[in-house]
Design a protein around this motif. Structure first.
Motif, PDB file in Angstrom:
ATOM      1  N   PRO A  42      56.586 207.291  90.499  1.00 16.09           N
ATOM      2  CA  PRO A  42      55.282 206.832  90.489  1.00 16.09           C
ATOM      3  C   PRO A  42      54.578 207.452  91.679  1.00 16.09           C
ATOM      4  O   PRO A  42      55.283 207.628  92.922  1.00 16.09           O
ATOM      5  CB  PRO A  42      55.685 205.359  90.656  1.00 16.09           C
ATOM      6  CG  PRO A  42      56.918 205.435  91.077  1.00 16.09           C
ATOM      7  CD  PRO A  42      57.730 206.524  90.752  1.00 16.09           C
ATOM      8  N   ILE A  71      54.202 202.798  95.055  1.00 22.74           N
ATOM      9  CA  ILE A  71      54.607 201.407  94.748  1.00 22.74           C
ATOM     10  C   ILE A  71      54.208 200.171  95.594  1.00 22.74           C
ATOM     11  O   ILE A  71      54.306 200.538  96.868  1.00 22.74           O
ATOM     12  CB  ILE A  71      56.336 201.276  94.775  1.00 22.74           C
ATOM     13  CG1 ILE A  71      56.874 202.426  93.624  1.00 22.74           C
ATOM     14  CG2 ILE A  71      57.008 200.089  94.556  1.00 22.74           C
ATOM     15  CD1 ILE A  71      58.108 202.505  94.049  1.00 22.74           C
ATOM     16  N   GLU A  74      57.189 201.637  81.067  1.00 21.88           N
ATOM     17  CA  GLU A  74      57.112 202.574  82.051  1.00 21.88           C
ATOM     18  C   GLU A  74      58.666 202.645  82.730  1.00 21.88           C
ATOM     19  O   GLU A  74      59.434 201.782  82.690  1.00 21.88           O
ATOM     20  CB  GLU A  74      56.229 201.819  83.155  1.00 21.88           C
ATOM     21  CG  GLU A  74      54.924 202.033  82.870  1.00 21.88           C
ATOM     22  CD  GLU A  74      53.631 201.591  83.832  1.00 21.88           C
ATOM     23  OE1 GLU A  74      54.360 201.302  84.958  1.00 21.88           O
ATOM     24  OE2 GLU A  74      52.701 202.084  83.783  1.00 21.88           O
ATOM     25  N   HIS A  86      56.201 199.625  89.368  1.00 19.51           N
ATOM     26  CA  HIS A  86      54.964 199.653  89.843  1.00 19.51           C
ATOM     27  C   HIS A  86      54.713 198.783  91.277  1.00 19.51           C
ATOM     28  O   HIS A  86      53.913 198.946  92.147  1.00 19.51           O
ATOM     29  CB  HIS A  86      53.984 199.391  88.986  1.00 19.51           C
ATOM     30  CG  HIS A  86      53.989 198.117  88.415  1.00 19.51           C
ATOM     31  ND1 HIS A  86      52.924 197.147  89.285  1.00 19.51           N
ATOM     32  CD2 HIS A  86      54.496 197.107  87.800  1.00 19.51           C
ATOM     33  CE1 HIS A  86      53.261 195.888  88.711  1.00 19.51           C
ATOM     34  NE2 HIS A  86      54.300 195.968  88.050  1.00 19.51           N
TER      35      HIS A  86
END
Length: 259
Positions: free
Chosen positions: A174, A177, A209, A213
């Motif tokens: 990602p 985060i 995902e 996140h």
């Protein structure tokens, strides 16, 4: 049948005399462009408009093409999966979360100024109406959390009102985060700002995902900088008897193919 071409027809709520808001039109065209981009994992796929009708209902024809060589790209298989999502509430395992988010975003304009929208790709007619919109909303699975670790650059600390938030920027996965930490960790968070760290705690994942996140940090460790890492010269010969006298090539082969 040209599998690189996709048509989009937007039916306004007012029938033939109705009109479509520019914002709704652009939102659906942009979402369709994103869907075309997801159609291939090996090529950078772009979309170009090859047909446009201003009559009601408004219609657009788009062609998918390879950005590197300008060649048309077939997208029929991908839009067959999209058809199954919209018409059958299926969740094909090969579609990632971002595809479902884009389909949901595409459907979001239906119900007010837009009565329905129809995508036709490789013989699949995909109709987005109120029923389909509800069907799409219902297929999303539950988000989940689990204990784990993540590493990255620690930045953007915010302690205003004891909100205790910070951001972790990993090298892979990602882009960011979003993290929250307890008050007692502030003394460790402060000197770690702008450094590469390892966090441990509850990692939060959205449905479909692969990467977290958000995270609730329970522990944080500052990792050695690149300057502090050992060089190849430093580690050369430090495990001289690792193969117990066996040639390194044979040692690796035995472990690679021996099981």
């Amino acid at each position: 049948m040209d599998e690189s071409r996709i048509s989009l027809t937007i039916v306004p709520s007012g029938g033939d005399e109705g009109s479509v808001l520019v914002s709704d039109f652009l939102k659906q065209v942009d979402a369709l462009k994103k869907l075309v981009g997801y159609a291939s994992r090996t090529n950078t796929v772009e979309a170009r408009i090859v047909g446009l009708s201003m009559n009601s209902p408004a219609s657009v024809e788009i062609e998918a093409f390879n950005a590197s060589n300008n060649a048309a790209v077939p997208v029929g298989a991908f839009f067959h999966d999209v058809y199954n999502v919209v018409e059958k509430a299926a969740t094909p395992i090969n579609l990632e979360r971002e595809v479902f988010d884009t389909i949901k975003d595409f459907a979001s304009v239906v119900g007010k100024g837009v009565n329905s929208t129809i995508i036709v790709a490789a013989g699949n007619e995909i109709k987005f109406d109120i029923i389909a919109k509800d069907r799409i909303d219902g297929i999303f699975g539950q988000d989940y959390s689990r204990h784990g670790t993540a590493d990255g650059m620690l930045e953007a600390v915010n302690i205003h009102g004891k909100i205790n938030n910070c951001a972790l920027y990993p090298l892979v996965g990602p882009k960011r985060i979003s993290c929250r930490f307890e008050e007692h960790l502030f003394k460790k968070i402060k000197p770690a700002l702008g450094k590469y760290v390892m966090i441990e705690g509850i990692l939060k994942y959205r449905w479909r995902e692969k990467f977290p996140h958000a995270a609730d940090i329970h522990k944080i460790d500052v990792l050695p900088s690149w300057d502090e890492q050992p060089s190849f010269e430093d580690i050369l010969g430090m495990a001289s008897n690792a193969t117990h006298g066996e040639a390194s090539e044979e040692f690796v082969k035995a472990r690679r193919y021996g099981w």
